[in-house]
Design a protein around this motif. Structure first.
Motif: not given
Length: 349
Positions: A238, A241, A256, A264, A267
């Motif tokens: 995350e 990102l 992910l 998650s 995110g």
């Protein structure tokens, strides 16, 4: 001596030479056939002994172990290749029993010697066999194969290193694969085989500053984490990102999605507003893989994306999301939604 005589003796000499070549080829073929026949005659009963060692009852295993340790050199050669091919298909004690017999036959030294052969084929075979034997102190010999001058040998060494899941080995594998993109698939295959032990090394690489060179190592680590299946990697993925590198974010989104951690989704959803269509498409793909009610909301947003490929990705993910996904598709007039519904109806008919 006249020209005629010279021609005659030249013809005789050539004829005799051809005859010698033909006879030699016949002898070689007969010898090869005889060797192959003898090998086959030896192999069949010995192969049964190897299978008994791997899957027999305790008393049968003991007898098979004793029988295999007492084989002659010719008998070992007859069944050795098959025994090496069998090891990766076994698990647990059965695998270790066959490995122990191969080691007792002196296969470790033979494989190690092969890694220094002038022949690339022999070197590749040596790396492969050292990987099958998985003797920890021979990891360095296989690691050296990552610098082999032959690409096929380097590939074989990369795959063989899955048998040595030590942190320093995984780090070197990652570094080598990042430097040579042709080894990417082999690295990922090896990490997939290593599994859980690779997670800590890969997460640690992700947590290093992205400004380090090369960034390729970090997105390759992110991609590999999707194969490991370790939820502890989610925070590090995350965090990726938020980085500017697009390839790194795409790799993190893919991972992910592979991990399928519902937590998650926040995110993943944050990437739907990115300027890059590839990032938005990767986000909708990841949402579809994660699934769940929160994924439906993300996919509904993706369905209205201005980029048709992003919208189509979202529509196809909704099509695979059951009744709730179909309801969303039926509630909109977006062309890709009608396309996804038509495809679903066609497959159902």
């Amino acid at each position: 001596m006249t020209i005629g005589h010279i021609g005659y003796w030249a013809a005789v000499t050539i004829g005799l030479g051809c005859l010698v070549v033909v006879i030699s080829l016949i002898v070689i073929r007969l010898h090869a056939d005889r060797e192959e026949r003898l090998t086959h005659e030896l192999r069949t009963p010995l192969w049964r002994v190897v299978l008994t060692l791997s899957a027999g009852e305790p008393d049968e295993v003991e007898d098979a172990h004793r029988r295999l340790l007492g084989l002659s050199a010719d008998e070992r050669r007859a069944v050795e290749d098959d025994a090496f091919a069998l090891v990766p298909k076994l698990r647990g004690e059965a695998r270790q029993r066959v490995r122990d017999v191969l080691r007792a036959w002196g296969s470790v030294d033979q494989a190690r010697n092969s890694t220094t052969s002038p022949s690339a084929v022999r070197r590749a075979r040596g790396y492969y066999r050292l990987g099958v034997l998985a003797l920890d102190e021979r990891a360095g010999d296989v690691l050296a194969g990552l610098d082999d001058r032959d690409f096929t040998a380097r590939r074989t060494a990369m795959l063989a290193l899955a048998s040595f899941p030590r942190p320093e080995v995984i780090e070197q594998m990652l570094s080598t694969a990042a430097a040579d993109p042709r080894l990417r698939h082999d690295f990922l295959a090896a990490v997939d085989q290593i599994g859980e032990p690779a997670a800590a090394v890969l997460v640690a690489r992700l947590e290093e500053p992205v400004t380090t060179d090369p960034v390729r190592e970090q997105w390759l680590a992110a991609e590999a984490l999707g194969l490991v299946g370790n939820y502890t990697a989610v925070p590090a993925l995350e965090a990726c990102l938020k980085e500017p590198d697009e390839e790194l974010r795409i790799a993190a989104l893919q991972a992910l999605g592979e991990l399928g951690a519902p937590g998650s989704m926040t995110g993943v959803a944050s990437q739907l507003g990115d300027a890059s269509p590839e990032i938005r498409r990767s986000a909708t793909t990841a949402a579809g893989m994660i699934g769940g009610p929160s994924a439906l909301l993300v996919l509904e947003i993706g369905l209205g994306d201005e980029d048709v490929e992003v919208a189509r990705t979202a529509a196809n993910a909704l099509r695979r999301s059951g009744r709730a996904g179909r309801t969303i598709l039926e509630s909109t007039s977006v062309p890709v939604a009608r396309e996804a519904l038509a495809l679903a109806d066609l497959r159902a008919s």
